[in-house]
Design an enzyme around this catalytic site. Structure first.
Site, mmCIF file in Angstrom:
data_model
loop_
_atom_site.group_PDB
_atom_site.id
_atom_site.type_symbol
_atom_site.label_atom_id
_atom_site.label_comp_id
_atom_site.label_asym_id
_atom_site.label_seq_id
_atom_site.Cartn_x
_atom_site.Cartn_y
_atom_site.Cartn_z
ATOM 1 N N HIS A 11 -0.855 -0.042 5.859
ATOM 2 C CA HIS A 11 -1.365 0.841 6.912
ATOM 3 C C HIS A 11 -0.478 2.065 7.133
ATOM 4 C CE1 HIS A 11 -4.029 -2.497 8.921
ATOM 5 N NE2 HIS A 11 -4.142 -2.469 7.603
ATOM 6 N N TYR B 18 -9.434 -10.586 9.962
ATOM 7 C CA TYR B 18 -9.841 -11.109 8.656
ATOM 8 C C TYR B 18 -10.004 -12.622 8.685
ATOM 9 C CZ TYR B 18 -8.809 -6.430 6.990
ATOM 10 O OH TYR B 18 -8.806 -5.063 6.817
ATOM 11 N N GLN C 188 0.815 -1.220 0.000
ATOM 12 C CA GLN C 188 0.000 0.000 0.000
ATOM 13 C C GLN C 188 0.846 1.265 0.000
ATOM 14 O OE1 GLN C 188 -2.370 -0.529 3.541
ATOM 15 N NE2 GLN C 188 -3.446 -2.322 2.730
ATOM 16 N N GLU D 5 -14.928 3.499 10.567
ATOM 17 C CA GLU D 5 -15.547 4.507 11.421
ATOM 18 C C GLU D 5 -15.107 5.916 11.074
ATOM 19 O OE1 GLU D 5 -13.976 2.663 15.054
ATOM 20 O OE2 GLU D 5 -12.892 4.523 15.450
#
Length: 377
Positions: free
Chosen positions: A150, A264, A86, A243
């Protein structure tokens, strides 16, 4: 709006491709493809005075799309990035005084110590827009703990000119609670990287003074409410529990002690003590089933009055989410553009009042979304 009125006519130049119409509660959505051929685009920001917009591509390229629809070659002067998983070149933001200083801020994944972390720096965009001059990194996430996921990495300036940087916990869960580390934190800095004297953990032994709030997992959307100046931030949960939070100074937003999600692998989060835990802030809004949220924009333009005071959020599972607000309260949610089947990485309101979306794919696209006039429905 200047030339941004003219950009509506770019189809005559062969740049805009009419995509399709899609239903919505407030009318027919018209979606146009402004440009394709972007490699995993991550973020965009609009330049003032008809100079176009800047787009980041995760492999490490910063591009400029001018107001006549021409995409530049990669802009010189961009720092080397850790383009794995990522990681890569992530968010882009302009200085609040861009018209005077032409400073462009970049958030990116940076290698070091065998792993990686988020870094932020700035450089001056040359007058011809071809390069970033004198780029200087002024912030590093410490320690570096990511093996490719992340990073967080959203950037927002508030009304007072403070820079907020949203940081992921590098998939190292407990570090989000460690005040001596910058994982899972929202930090607040002056525009040049100095730490404000009134940050909540300044002079607290064992705590990083940059920290504004903590207990975040992987925040990938952040925006300033134009009505109130309140900062909104959203973050990925694990399996469930995406959220929205309205981060206040010194507050703990729970991860991994409090979560609405599970691993997961369908097992419980080992550190979790429940959905709400004493001493932590509950989410302002939560999705029990994760849409994989990314990108966030308030709509406050007069072009489409039906969208005023709405919040738009991209979803990597292939939707655009519209949240209707009553003050700070979310009163209604609508899922849009599911028929597109595209990972929506970023969403911004353009100076022309349209929404602009980036799709996260090897052949990524910049899409423009608006409501069709009633006489065309």
């Amino acid at each position: 709006m200047g030339k941004w009125i003219g950009i509506l006519l770019l189809a005559t130049l062969g740049t805009v491709v009419r995509a399709a119409d899609y239903p919505s509660e407030q009318g027919i959505l018209q979606v146009d493809e402004m440009i394709g051929g972007l490699e995993h685009p991550w973020s965009l920001t609009f330049l003032p005075d008809d100079q176009g917009l800047l787009i980041t591509e995760r492999p490490g390229r910063l591009r400029r799309l001018d107001a006549s629809g021409r995409l530049s070659p990669p802009i010189d002067g961009v720092p080397a990035v850790y383009a794995r998983g990522q990681g890569g070149l992530l968010d882009v933001a302009l200085s609040p005084d861009f018209k005077q200083d032409r400073q462009v801020y970049l958030a990116y994944a940076e290698a070091g110590d065998g792993k990686a972390g988020t870094a932020v720096g700035r450089g001056r965009l040359s007058d011809d827009g071809a390069r970033l001059e004198d780029f200087q990194r002024f912030f590093q996430q410490q320690p570096k703990l990511s093996t490719g996921i992340h990073f967080g990495a959203r950037l927002v300036f508030d009304r007072d000119g403070y820079l907020f940087i949203a940081l992921g916990e590098n998939n190292q869960r407990p570090t989000a609670q460690d005040l001596d580390k910058l994982q899972g934190k929202l930090v607040r800095l002056h525009a040049d990287g100095r730490v404000p004297a009134d940050n909540p953990f300044v002079n607290r032994p064992g705590a990083r003074p940059e920290i504004w709030s903590y207990g975040h997992r992987n925040p990938q959307g952040m925006a300033l409410d134009p009505r109130s100046g309140t900062l909104w931030l959203h973050e990925h949960g694990p399996r469930g529990g995406d959220e929205i939070n309205l981060p206040r100074p010194g507050r703990n937003y729970g991860w991994p002690l409090a979560t609405h999600g599970i691993n997961y692998s369908f097992t419980a989060i080992p550190e979790a003590k429940g959905k709400q835990v004493e001493g932590t802030e509950p989410p302002h809004y939560v999705w029990e089933k994760s849409p994989a949220i990314s990108g966030m924009a308030f709509y406050n333009h007069s072009r489409f009055p039906a969208w005023r005071d709405n919040l738009f959020i991209g979803a990597l599972k292939g939707e655009l989410i519209r949240l209707q607000l009553d003050g700070e309260r979310v009163v209604h949610e609508e899922r849009l553009l599911g028929q597109l089947g595209k990972r929506i990485r970023d969403v911004r309101q353009g100076p022309d009042g349209y929404l602009y979306l980036l799709t996260d794919e090897p052949n990524g696209k910049l899409l423009r979304v608006g409501l069709k006039p009633r006489e065309q429905r």
